[in-house]
Design an enzyme around this catalytic site. Structure first.
Site, mmCIF file in Angstrom:
data_model
loop_
_atom_site.group_PDB
_atom_site.id
_atom_site.type_symbol
_atom_site.label_atom_id
_atom_site.label_comp_id
_atom_site.label_asym_id
_atom_site.label_seq_id
_atom_site.Cartn_x
_atom_site.Cartn_y
_atom_site.Cartn_z
ATOM 1 N N HIS A 66 -23.778 46.099 11.401
ATOM 2 C CA HIS A 66 -24.753 45.692 12.408
ATOM 3 C C HIS A 66 -24.967 46.727 13.511
ATOM 4 O O HIS A 66 -25.878 46.577 14.328
ATOM 5 C CB HIS A 66 -24.374 44.322 12.998
ATOM 6 C CG HIS A 66 -25.548 43.436 13.210
ATOM 7 N ND1 HIS A 66 -25.457 42.064 13.296
ATOM 8 C CD2 HIS A 66 -26.872 43.722 13.368
ATOM 9 C CE1 HIS A 66 -26.656 41.555 13.514
ATOM 10 N NE2 HIS A 66 -27.537 42.538 13.566
ATOM 11 N N ASP A 87 -26.587 35.288 13.389
ATOM 12 C CA ASP A 87 -25.260 35.908 13.252
ATOM 13 C C ASP A 87 -24.174 34.868 13.528
ATOM 14 O O ASP A 87 -24.343 34.019 14.407
ATOM 15 C CB ASP A 87 -25.161 37.036 14.311
ATOM 16 C CG ASP A 87 -24.138 38.110 13.969
ATOM 17 O OD1 ASP A 87 -22.995 37.751 13.646
ATOM 18 O OD2 ASP A 87 -24.486 39.298 14.058
ATOM 19 N N HIS A 127 -21.461 35.777 14.827
ATOM 20 C CA HIS A 127 -20.783 36.355 15.990
ATOM 21 C C HIS A 127 -21.782 36.622 17.118
ATOM 22 O O HIS A 127 -22.993 36.596 16.908
ATOM 23 C CB HIS A 127 -20.103 37.662 15.576
ATOM 24 C CG HIS A 127 -19.197 37.502 14.393
ATOM 25 N ND1 HIS A 127 -19.623 37.698 13.101
ATOM 26 C CD2 HIS A 127 -17.900 37.111 14.307
ATOM 27 C CE1 HIS A 127 -18.625 37.456 12.260
ATOM 28 N NE2 HIS A 127 -17.565 37.099 12.961
ATOM 29 N N ASP A 161 -21.740 39.572 18.895
ATOM 30 C CA ASP A 161 -22.007 41.016 18.940
ATOM 31 C C ASP A 161 -22.259 41.472 20.375
ATOM 32 O O ASP A 161 -23.079 42.349 20.639
ATOM 33 C CB ASP A 161 -23.186 41.395 18.022
ATOM 34 C CG ASP A 161 -22.854 41.182 16.549
ATOM 35 O OD1 ASP A 161 -21.694 40.849 16.236
ATOM 36 O OD2 ASP A 161 -23.750 41.350 15.711
ATOM 37 N N HIS A 215 -19.821 47.441 15.492
ATOM 38 C CA HIS A 215 -20.726 46.380 14.987
ATOM 39 C C HIS A 215 -20.572 45.075 15.776
ATOM 40 O O HIS A 215 -21.430 44.193 15.634
ATOM 41 C CB HIS A 215 -20.558 46.158 13.472
ATOM 42 C CG HIS A 215 -19.389 45.307 13.062
ATOM 43 N ND1 HIS A 215 -19.374 44.592 11.886
ATOM 44 C CD2 HIS A 215 -18.192 45.072 13.656
ATOM 45 C CE1 HIS A 215 -18.210 43.941 11.787
ATOM 46 N NE2 HIS A 215 -17.487 44.230 12.831
ATOM 47 N N ASP A 219 -27.825 39.035 10.236
ATOM 48 C CA ASP A 219 -26.474 39.342 9.751
ATOM 49 C C ASP A 219 -26.152 38.292 8.695
ATOM 50 O O ASP A 219 -26.149 37.091 8.980
ATOM 51 C CB ASP A 219 -25.489 39.269 10.924
ATOM 52 C CG ASP A 219 -24.110 39.787 10.567
ATOM 53 O OD1 ASP A 219 -23.658 39.516 9.439
ATOM 54 O OD2 ASP A 219 -23.480 40.439 11.420
ATOM 55 N N ASP A 260 -23.563 37.292 7.584
ATOM 56 C CA ASP A 260 -22.416 36.416 7.872
ATOM 57 C C ASP A 260 -22.819 35.172 8.659
ATOM 58 O O ASP A 260 -21.996 34.278 8.874
ATOM 59 C CB ASP A 260 -21.255 37.179 8.524
ATOM 60 C CG ASP A 260 -21.482 37.573 9.982
ATOM 61 O OD1 ASP A 260 -22.333 36.980 10.657
ATOM 62 O OD2 ASP A 260 -20.776 38.498 10.440
ATOM 63 N N GLU A 264 -24.744 43.812 6.930
ATOM 64 C CA GLU A 264 -23.396 43.329 6.615
ATOM 65 C C GLU A 264 -23.261 42.815 5.185
ATOM 66 O O GLU A 264 -22.289 42.108 4.879
ATOM 67 C CB GLU A 264 -22.918 42.281 7.638
ATOM 68 C CG GLU A 264 -22.887 42.777 9.092
ATOM 69 C CD GLU A 264 -21.748 43.730 9.422
ATOM 70 O OE1 GLU A 264 -20.847 43.873 8.581
ATOM 71 O OE2 GLU A 264 -21.777 44.349 10.507
HETATM 72 MN MN LIG Z 1 -23.497 40.964 13.557
#
Ligand SMILES: [Mn+2]
Length: 296
Positions: A98, A120, A122, A124, A137, A223, A225, A268
């Site tokens: 990312h 995402d 997360h 980030d 990332h 992302d 994830d 990712e």
């Molecule tokens: Mn990310």
């Protein structure tokens, strides 16, 4: 129908799991170009941007690992993306981790106010001061709002790229302690998994559209994830309890109808950790939904 410019960035220096550099290859292997052409788009694949491999690198800064090479690669992403921007059409960036979005967003945001949708697991939103891992990332949202190392904040041109009020996070479910504090006070809108559970993806998407009503151009950073590991196992930092297959498609379909998304990062995807390229194939399907594929 549009021209779709593809830029691959086999970057794995922003994180520690090997294999995410193969993401652009996995996405092309999943017939990304053919799928977009079947929707009537013209596809121009500009190949990959060269990225150093970790073996030729020394880690000088454990709080921002591979800072110099990540920054240099993001400068090159910026240059290539600017060239795409000068031609008409949609720009599709294939990561890579990312950290590439520091370059992609710098290019699409130059000289205008854009919206940024960050899908995402997360936040980030770490900086070298708050990161537990030193992986860049985990920092791009902070960097794009002007927080972080100068070499990253000033990619392309000096200063922040997007106002916090013009950023929404969707699918968030895993924040580091200091990152959570910083994000709470940032002015960024965060739609966590709990919000999606409670209100539904359709309502969340409508809220994003309302919030961004005055913005003509919106960039989507996806992302993989963000999705539940059951449907997207091929990612470096999987977190349970993610977006379902249908929630992700619904978001893409609503954004497609809205018509203001001008560029997309797919990041990712890690084929080494995947099951028979399932995650790349899902990413291609989601891209198709964003670019106009409909059920009826
Ligand atoms: Mn990310």
């Amino acid at each position: 129908m549009a021209t779709v410019h593809i830029v691959g960035v086999p970057m794995d220096l922003g994180q520690a799991r090997r294999g995410v550099d193969m993401g652009p290859y996995a996405l092309r292997y999943a017939e990304l170009g053919a799928v977009l052409e079947s929707l009537g788009h013209r596809v121009v694949d500009g190949g990959n941007i060269p990225v150093p491999v970790p073996e030729e690198e020394e880690v000088h800064n454990p709080r921002a690992r591979h800072l110099h090479s990540v920054a240099a690669t993001c400068e090159e992403i910026y240059r290539r993306a600017k060239a795409c921007r000068e031609e008409e059409g949609f720009v599709l960036f294939l990561g890579g981790d990312h950290s590439i979005s520091i370059g992609t967003v710098a290019a699409v945001a130059e000289g205008r106010e854009i919206g940024l949708i960050w899908v995402d697991a997360h936040g980030d939103f770490n900086t070298p001061e708050t990161t537990p891992s030193g992986n860049i990332h985990g920092m791009p949202v902070a960097v794009l709002t002007g927080r972080g190392p100068d070499a990253l904040v000033n990619v392309g041109y000096p200063g922040p790229k997007v106002q916090p009020a013009h950023i929404v996070l969707i699918g968030t479910r895993d924040l580091d302690a200091k990152e959570r504090e910083a994000l709470r006070h940032s002015g960024i809108t965060v739609f966590t998994m709990r919000d999606i559970d409670e209100f539904g993806m359709a309502a969340i998407a409508r809220r994003v559209i309302t919030q961004f009503h005055a913005l003509d151009y919106v960039h989507l950073s996806l992302d993989m994830d963000a999705l539940d590991p059951e449907v997207a196992p091929g990612v470096g930092t999987p977190v349970p309890g993610g977006l379902t297959y249908r929630e992700a498609h619904l978001l893409m379909e609503i954004l497609a109808e809205w018509g203001r998304i001008g560029s997309l990062d797919i990041v990712e995807v890690n084929p080494i950790l995947d099951r028979r390229n399932q995650t790349a194939r899902l990413a291609v399907e989601l891209t198709a939904s964003l670019l106009g594929k409909r059920i009826l």
